[in-house]
Enzyme design. Structure first.
Site, mmCIF file in Angstrom:
data_model
loop_
_atom_site.group_PDB
_atom_site.id
_atom_site.type_symbol
_atom_site.label_atom_id
_atom_site.label_comp_id
_atom_site.label_asym_id
_atom_site.label_seq_id
_atom_site.Cartn_x
_atom_site.Cartn_y
_atom_site.Cartn_z
ATOM 1 N N HIS A 53 0.848 -1.186 0.000
ATOM 2 C CA HIS A 53 0.000 0.000 0.000
ATOM 3 C C HIS A 53 0.892 1.247 0.000
ATOM 4 C CE1 HIS A 53 -3.781 -2.203 1.697
ATOM 5 N NE2 HIS A 53 -3.401 -2.654 0.516
ATOM 6 N N GLU A 55 1.151 3.859 1.930
ATOM 7 C CA GLU A 55 1.780 4.264 3.192
ATOM 8 C C GLU A 55 3.031 3.418 3.456
ATOM 9 O OE1 GLU A 55 -1.263 3.313 2.501
ATOM 10 O OE2 GLU A 55 -2.709 3.904 4.007
ATOM 11 N N CYS A 79 -5.448 1.438 5.987
ATOM 12 C CA CYS A 79 -6.179 0.201 6.292
ATOM 13 C C CYS A 79 -5.786 -0.351 7.653
ATOM 14 C CB CYS A 79 -5.981 -0.823 5.191
ATOM 15 S SG CYS A 79 -4.332 -1.503 5.123
ATOM 16 N N TRP A 172 -20.416 7.643 -41.372
ATOM 17 C CA TRP A 172 -20.086 7.829 -39.962
ATOM 18 C C TRP A 172 -20.542 9.195 -39.527
ATOM 19 C CZ3 TRP A 172 -18.793 3.625 -37.460
ATOM 20 C CH2 TRP A 172 -18.127 2.593 -38.136
ATOM 21 N N ARG A 186 -11.582 2.059 -25.015
ATOM 22 C CA ARG A 186 -12.022 0.693 -24.690
ATOM 23 C C ARG A 186 -11.021 -0.033 -23.811
ATOM 24 N NH1 ARG A 186 -13.863 -0.792 -30.835
ATOM 25 N NH2 ARG A 186 -15.945 0.122 -30.738
ATOM 26 N N GLU A 267 -21.579 0.487 -25.503
ATOM 27 C CA GLU A 267 -21.671 1.071 -26.839
ATOM 28 C C GLU A 267 -22.866 0.441 -27.524
ATOM 29 O OE1 GLU A 267 -17.967 1.800 -29.100
ATOM 30 O OE2 GLU A 267 -17.080 0.378 -27.708
HETATM 31 C C1 AOF Z 1 -4.421 1.779 1.827
HETATM 32 N N1 AOF Z 1 -3.422 2.091 0.963
HETATM 33 O O1 AOF Z 1 -2.428 1.912 -0.985
HETATM 34 C C2 AOF Z 1 -4.438 0.758 -0.632
HETATM 35 C C3 AOF Z 1 -5.462 0.482 0.299
HETATM 36 O O2 AOF Z 1 -5.793 -6.849 -0.324
HETATM 37 P P1 AOF Z 1 -5.044 -5.660 0.173
HETATM 38 O O3 AOF Z 1 -4.221 -5.932 1.373
HETATM 39 O O4 AOF Z 1 -4.252 -4.950 -0.902
HETATM 40 O O5 AOF Z 1 -6.144 -4.628 0.700
HETATM 41 C C4 AOF Z 1 -6.982 -4.013 -0.205
HETATM 42 C C5 AOF Z 1 -7.861 -3.016 0.511
HETATM 43 O O6 AOF Z 1 -7.045 -2.121 1.233
HETATM 44 C C6 AOF Z 1 -8.686 -2.157 -0.449
HETATM 45 O O7 AOF Z 1 -9.958 -2.687 -0.691
HETATM 46 C C7 AOF Z 1 -8.760 -0.849 0.294
HETATM 47 O O8 AOF Z 1 -9.794 -0.875 1.246
HETATM 48 C C8 AOF Z 1 -7.425 -0.808 0.964
HETATM 49 N N2 AOF Z 1 -6.455 -0.295 -0.032
HETATM 50 N N3 AOF Z 1 -5.425 0.993 1.491
HETATM 51 O O9 AOF Z 1 -4.397 2.240 2.944
HETATM 52 C C9 AOF Z 1 -3.382 1.602 -0.230
HETATM 53 N N4 AOF Z 1 -4.410 0.254 -1.840
HETATM 54 ZN ZN ZN Z 2 -3.033 -0.311 3.809
#
Ligand code: AOF
Ligand code: ZN
Length: 335
Positions: A53, A55, A79, A172, A186, A267
């Site tokens: 992620h 962070e 998260c 067209w 697309r 489409e």
């Molecule tokens: C964050 N920072 O860069 C992202 C987050 O399966 P995982 O572990 O990758 O978790 C996916 C979930 O985590 C996603 O649905 C969203 O709620 C969060 N994604 N969170 O803090 C991130 N990509």
């Molecule tokens: Zn996270």
């Protein structure tokens, strides 16, 4: 005047966009870290599905104590769950950040990061550039909250809103440049969806890895060009429930979602486009408008429907981008 918080949040969104097309169905997330003196010391973003992620990407570039007493900016609530990676809040707490600034709360019900940070005594500011953060992750938000793919409907019309003459001539309306732009668009979607009417009338190839045809009565021939390439899901009355005698479009979208389709590019002609709109299943419209006027009210309209006697009943969209393409105009709007 933009505040410092807004300045760094803008940078998070810019970084997040680097993950565009690579992180689906996860959100696009960017992160900026300032040390205790307010100096920007690290940046990161979510690079690919299943990867670190934002962070974690930003914090792991720093020495263990470098972020202590500092501020972390991120466009989505950090998260707090074990997914493909451990919780970001744990790392933020471990690295002793003093303050966390968040663009929007996560709509993923598994995530409750803000209260975890507050419990750990970290200052949290939420809702900085919230509208921009939500716009950035509009596909993720739709997927997570509705369990449906994000739907963008494309139409190409004359200035009087016609997509064909009364006898169906449509080739067209828009320029070569616009049609080339459609080919590029697309690729940004998991699926192209069209109707049996369009396949029978135009016999388009619609090159894509995954296509869906709404064909209630199985009228489309497998010799049609659309079958020459890519995977195809044909929704018929055998595999889809009916609503008012027609295929229930929402059921089709649900089925596509279960197949891992997170975004759909529609489409088709006025009948299906009108039905999509009426059922409130369209998130955005891309409308190409050619500088042509058919000047014939028997011409086919882009959105069919029933009598509407009040302008106050019209769908009111929000335009977010306009662009001249060749001699045409492209208008992108949120429904
Ligand atoms: C964050 N920072 O860069 C992202 C987050 O399966 P995982 O572990 O990758 O978790 C996916 C979930 O985590 C996603 O649905 C969203 O709620 C969060 N994604 N969170 O803090 C991130 N990509
Ligand atoms: Zn996270």
């Amino acid at each position: 005047m933009q505040t410092n918080d807004e300045k760094y949040m803008k940078e998070c969104i810019r970084l997040a966009l680097k993950g565009c097309g690579k992180v689906s169905p996860n959100p696009m997330v960017g992160c900026v870290v300032l040390d205790r003196s307010g100096k920007l010391v690290s940046k990161g973003y979510h690079k690919k599905y299943g990867g670190n992620h934002a962070e974690r990407d930003a914090l792991l570039k720093l020495k263990n104590n470098e972020a202590e007493g500092g501020t972390l900016y991120v466009n989505l609530e950090p998260c707090s769950h074990y997914g493909k990676t451990p919780p970001c809040v744990d790392l933020i707490i471990e690295r002793k950040l003093k303050r966390v600034v968040v663009g929007m709360k996560d709509v993923n019900p598994k995530v409750d990061g803000i209260s975890r940070l507050l419990d750990a005594g970290i200052d949290v500011t939420t809702g900085v550039l919230e509208e921009d953060a939500k716009f950035l992750n509009r596909v993720f938000i739709k997927n997570m909250t509705k369990k449906l793919p994000y739907v963008v409907l494309k139409t190409a019309t004359t200035m009087d809103g016609k997509i064909a003459t009364a006898n169906g001539d449509s080739k067209w309306i828009t320029s070569n440049e616009s049609r080339a732009e459609v080919y590029k668009m697309r690729k940004n979607f998991d699926c192209i969806l069209t109707s049996s009417n369009t396949v029978i009338a135009d016999n388009p190839k619609m090159e894509h890895c995954f296509k869906c045809i709404l064909d209630k009565s199985g009228r489309v021939s497998e010799k049609s060009k659309i079958f020459e390439q890519g995977k195809i899901y044909v929704a018929t009355k055998e595999n889809t429930p009916l609503k008012n005698g027609e295929l229930d479009i929402k059921s089709v979208l649900k089925t596509l979602y279960k197949k891992g389709i997170y975004s759909v590019f529609v489409e088709c002609g006025g009948t299906l486009a009108g039905a999509f709109l009426k059922e409130n299943l369209v998130d955005e419209i891309y409308q190409f408008i050619a500088p042509k006027i058919l000047n014939d009210n028997s011409g086919k309209s882009c959105f069919d429907g029933d009598d509407v006697t009040k302008i106050s009943k019209a769908k009111h969209l929000k335009i977010y981008e306009t662009k001249q393409i060749g001699e045409d105009l492209l208008i992108k709007s949120l429904v």
